[in-house]
Write a protein that holds these residues in place. Sequence first.
Motif, PDB file in Angstrom:
ATOM      1  N   LEU A  81      -0.916   7.346 -14.577  1.00  0.00           N
ATOM      2  CA  LEU A  81      -2.243   7.454 -14.190  1.00  0.00           C
ATOM      3  C   LEU A  81      -2.649   8.835 -13.625  1.00  0.00           C
ATOM      4  O   LEU A  81      -1.682   9.552 -13.258  1.00  0.00           O
ATOM      5  N   GLY A  82      -3.734   9.331 -13.833  1.00  0.00           N
ATOM      6  CA  GLY A  82      -4.230  10.384 -13.265  1.00  0.00           C
ATOM      7  C   GLY A  82      -4.487  10.276 -11.590  1.00  0.00           C
ATOM      8  O   GLY A  82      -4.362   9.137 -11.092  1.00  0.00           O
ATOM      9  N   LYS A  83      -4.472  11.474 -11.034  1.00  0.00           N
ATOM     10  CA  LYS A  83      -4.625  11.362  -9.462  1.00  0.00           C
ATOM     11  C   LYS A  83      -5.806  10.594  -9.075  1.00  0.00           C
ATOM     12  O   LYS A  83      -5.619   9.567  -8.118  1.00  0.00           O
ATOM     13  N   GLY A  84      -6.939  10.789  -9.859  1.00  0.00           N
ATOM     14  CA  GLY A  84      -7.997   9.876  -9.210  1.00  0.00           C
ATOM     15  C   GLY A  84      -7.862   8.285  -9.506  1.00  0.00           C
ATOM     16  O   GLY A  84      -8.232   7.646  -8.485  1.00  0.00           O
ATOM     17  N   SER A  85      -7.264   7.981 -10.501  1.00  0.00           N
ATOM     18  CA  SER A  85      -7.221   6.448 -10.742  1.00  0.00           C
ATOM     19  C   SER A  85      -6.064   5.959  -9.772  1.00  0.00           C
ATOM     20  O   SER A  85      -6.209   4.991  -9.287  1.00  0.00           O
ATOM     21  N   LEU A  86      -5.059   6.696  -9.546  1.00  0.00           N
ATOM     22  CA  LEU A  86      -3.983   6.309  -8.556  1.00  0.00           C
ATOM     23  C   LEU A  86      -4.310   6.345  -7.291  1.00  0.00           C
ATOM     24  O   LEU A  86      -4.125   5.057  -6.476  1.00  0.00           O
ATOM     25  N   TYR A  87      -4.962   7.069  -6.774  1.00  0.00           N
ATOM     26  CA  TYR A  87      -5.675   7.151  -5.329  1.00  0.00           C
ATOM     27  C   TYR A  87      -6.666   6.203  -5.208  1.00  0.00           C
ATOM     28  O   TYR A  87      -7.012   5.468  -4.149  1.00  0.00           O
ATOM     29  N   ALA A  88      -7.500   5.775  -6.195  1.00  0.00           N
ATOM     30  CA  ALA A  88      -8.542   4.813  -6.204  1.00  0.00           C
ATOM     31  C   ALA A  88      -8.044   3.534  -6.122  1.00  0.00           C
ATOM     32  O   ALA A  88      -8.544   2.589  -5.359  1.00  0.00           O
ATOM     33  N   ALA A  89      -7.095   3.354  -6.534  1.00  0.00           N
ATOM     34  CA  ALA A  89      -6.239   1.956  -6.739  1.00  0.00           C
ATOM     35  C   ALA A  89      -5.229   1.705  -5.504  1.00  0.00           C
ATOM     36  O   ALA A  89      -5.196   0.527  -5.008  1.00  0.00           O
ATOM     37  N   PHE A  90      -4.677   2.787  -5.202  1.00  0.00           N
ATOM     38  CA  PHE A  90      -3.633   2.587  -4.160  1.00  0.00           C
ATOM     39  C   PHE A  90      -3.694   3.452  -2.948  1.00  0.00           C
ATOM     40  O   PHE A  90      -2.967   3.028  -1.900  1.00  0.00           O
ATOM     41  N   GLY A  91      -4.719   4.221  -2.831  1.00  0.00           N
ATOM     42  CA  GLY A  91      -4.700   5.069  -1.759  1.00  0.00           C
ATOM     43  C   GLY A  91      -3.912   6.411  -1.881  1.00  0.00           C
ATOM     44  O   GLY A  91      -3.235   6.824  -3.062  1.00  0.00           O
ATOM     45  N   ASP A  92      -3.408   7.121  -0.785  1.00  0.00           N
ATOM     46  CA  ASP A  92      -2.721   8.322  -0.948  1.00  0.00           C
ATOM     47  C   ASP A  92      -1.330   7.886  -1.012  1.00  0.00           C
ATOM     48  O   ASP A  92      -0.854   6.734  -1.201  1.00  0.00           O
ATOM     49  N   LYS A  93      -0.631   9.119  -1.074  1.00  0.00           N
ATOM     50  CA  LYS A  93       0.953   8.852  -1.434  1.00  0.00           C
ATOM     51  C   LYS A  93       1.625   7.967  -0.198  1.00  0.00           C
ATOM     52  O   LYS A  93       2.518   7.089  -0.697  1.00  0.00           O
ATOM     53  N   ARG A  94       1.270   8.242   1.279  1.00  0.00           N
ATOM     54  CA  ARG A  94       1.814   7.277   1.964  1.00  0.00           C
ATOM     55  C   ARG A  94       1.556   5.850   1.831  1.00  0.00           C
ATOM     56  O   ARG A  94       2.368   5.032   1.935  1.00  0.00           O
ATOM     57  N   GLN A  95       0.256   5.493   1.601  1.00  0.00           N
ATOM     58  CA  GLN A  95      -0.306   4.234   1.412  1.00  0.00           C
ATOM     59  C   GLN A  95       0.573   3.506   0.176  1.00  0.00           C
ATOM     60  O   GLN A  95       0.740   2.535   0.290  1.00  0.00           O
ATOM     61  N   LEU A  96       0.577   4.428  -0.744  1.00  0.00           N
ATOM     62  CA  LEU A  96       1.211   3.920  -2.229  1.00  0.00           C
ATOM     63  C   LEU A  96       2.724   3.615  -1.894  1.00  0.00           C
ATOM     64  O   LEU A  96       3.570   2.596  -2.211  1.00  0.00           O
ATOM     65  N   PHE A  97       3.307   4.474  -1.149  1.00  0.00           N
ATOM     66  CA  PHE A  97       4.813   4.316  -0.598  1.00  0.00           C
ATOM     67  C   PHE A  97       4.926   3.199   0.152  1.00  0.00           C
ATOM     68  O   PHE A  97       6.016   2.172  -0.067  1.00  0.00           O
ATOM     69  N   LEU A  98       4.186   2.857   1.288  1.00  0.00           N
ATOM     70  CA  LEU A  98       4.116   1.540   2.055  1.00  0.00           C
ATOM     71  C   LEU A  98       3.908   0.345   1.314  1.00  0.00           C
ATOM     72  O   LEU A  98       4.586  -0.742   1.508  1.00  0.00           O
ATOM     73  N   ARG A  99       3.156   0.401   0.384  1.00  0.00           N
ATOM     74  CA  ARG A  99       2.849  -0.774  -0.609  1.00  0.00           C
ATOM     75  C   ARG A  99       3.921  -0.944  -1.267  1.00  0.00           C
ATOM     76  O   ARG A  99       4.394  -2.279  -1.551  1.00  0.00           O
ATOM     77  N   ALA A 100       4.577   0.032  -2.104  1.00  0.00           N
ATOM     78  CA  ALA A 100       5.766  -0.423  -2.782  1.00  0.00           C
ATOM     79  C   ALA A 100       7.026  -0.745  -1.995  1.00  0.00           C
ATOM     80  O   ALA A 100       7.731  -1.634  -2.338  1.00  0.00           O
ATOM     81  N   LEU A 101       7.195  -0.492  -0.856  1.00  0.00           N
ATOM     82  CA  LEU A 101       8.312  -0.676   0.095  1.00  0.00           C
ATOM     83  C   LEU A 101       7.875  -2.111   0.784  1.00  0.00           C
ATOM     84  O   LEU A 101       8.958  -2.960   0.538  1.00  0.00           O
ATOM     85  N   ARG A 102       6.692  -2.633   0.964  1.00  0.00           N
ATOM     86  CA  ARG A 102       6.534  -4.139   1.454  1.00  0.00           C
ATOM     87  C   ARG A 102       6.887  -4.968   0.095  1.00  0.00           C
ATOM     88  O   ARG A 102       7.482  -6.016   0.106  1.00  0.00           O
ATOM     89  N   ALA A 103       6.507  -4.548  -1.120  1.00  0.00           N
ATOM     90  CA  ALA A 103       6.547  -5.261  -2.307  1.00  0.00           C
ATOM     91  C   ALA A 103       8.238  -5.265  -2.765  1.00  0.00           C
ATOM     92  O   ALA A 103       8.527  -6.654  -2.838  1.00  0.00           O
ATOM     93  N   TYR A 104       8.905  -4.308  -2.101  1.00  0.00           N
ATOM     94  CA  TYR A 104      10.359  -4.432  -2.620  1.00  0.00           C
ATOM     95  C   TYR A 104      10.988  -5.211  -1.588  1.00  0.00           C
ATOM     96  O   TYR A 104      11.859  -6.176  -1.821  1.00  0.00           O
ATOM     97  N   THR A 105      10.426  -5.186  -0.225  1.00  0.00           N
ATOM     98  CA  THR A 105      11.193  -6.162   0.875  1.00  0.00           C
ATOM     99  C   THR A 105      10.746  -7.671   0.449  1.00  0.00           C
ATOM    100  O   THR A 105      11.666  -8.462   0.876  1.00  0.00           O
ATOM    101  N   ASP A 106       9.405  -7.828   0.266  1.00  0.00           N
ATOM    102  CA  ASP A 106       9.014  -9.201  -0.109  1.00  0.00           C
ATOM    103  C   ASP A 106       9.993  -9.609  -1.508  1.00  0.00           C
ATOM    104  O   ASP A 106      10.440 -11.007  -1.124  1.00  0.00           O
TER     105      ASP A 106
END
Length: 197
Positions: A39-64
Amino acid sequence: MARPRSFDEQQVLNAVRDQFWDAGYAATSLEDLMRVSGLGKGSLYAAFGDKRQLFLRALRAYTDDNHRRLREALAEAPRALDALRMLLEAPVDDSGGMRRGCLLANSTSELGNADPEVLDHAHRAYETSTKLIGDCVARAQREGDLPAEADPIELARALLAAQQGLVFMSRTGLDTATLTATARSLAARLLPDHSGA
């Protein structure tokens, strides 16, 4: 009208999770995230937020996902004692997959002192794991395989600490035979069979 998303959100989350898992948070750049997600920067950030938000979402999904798999593995074993022993042997992996360690432990080591949200997430995640393992210990006690006087939560914490230690040792490149022997030694000490069988 906004265009519908033309990518698989779960696939993107899995790809960025693996990037963070392999490289760590600080060493992962926006370019890395764009490369692995496609994904391009715009699509990535529009869907998931910034790098930290994306990381936290991936970490929560991993834990779940880990909690779901742990819950299933502990429940499906015919005897709880076998499930608990399997927990200790799980980090012993000939394929080398465990050489990456645990994303939650890696992330907590890297970010826990600087990011209270990561530390809080890790604390809650380990408490959930402890409760799941503790329930399995209690089941093993009811089945007569572990001493009734043992505190299920205390034993669960010891088992989780032992399991995480094995995961860490696997990251150092310790050979599979040594890891297996260590896991069996821990199981013999922490989970002696009291059934008399």
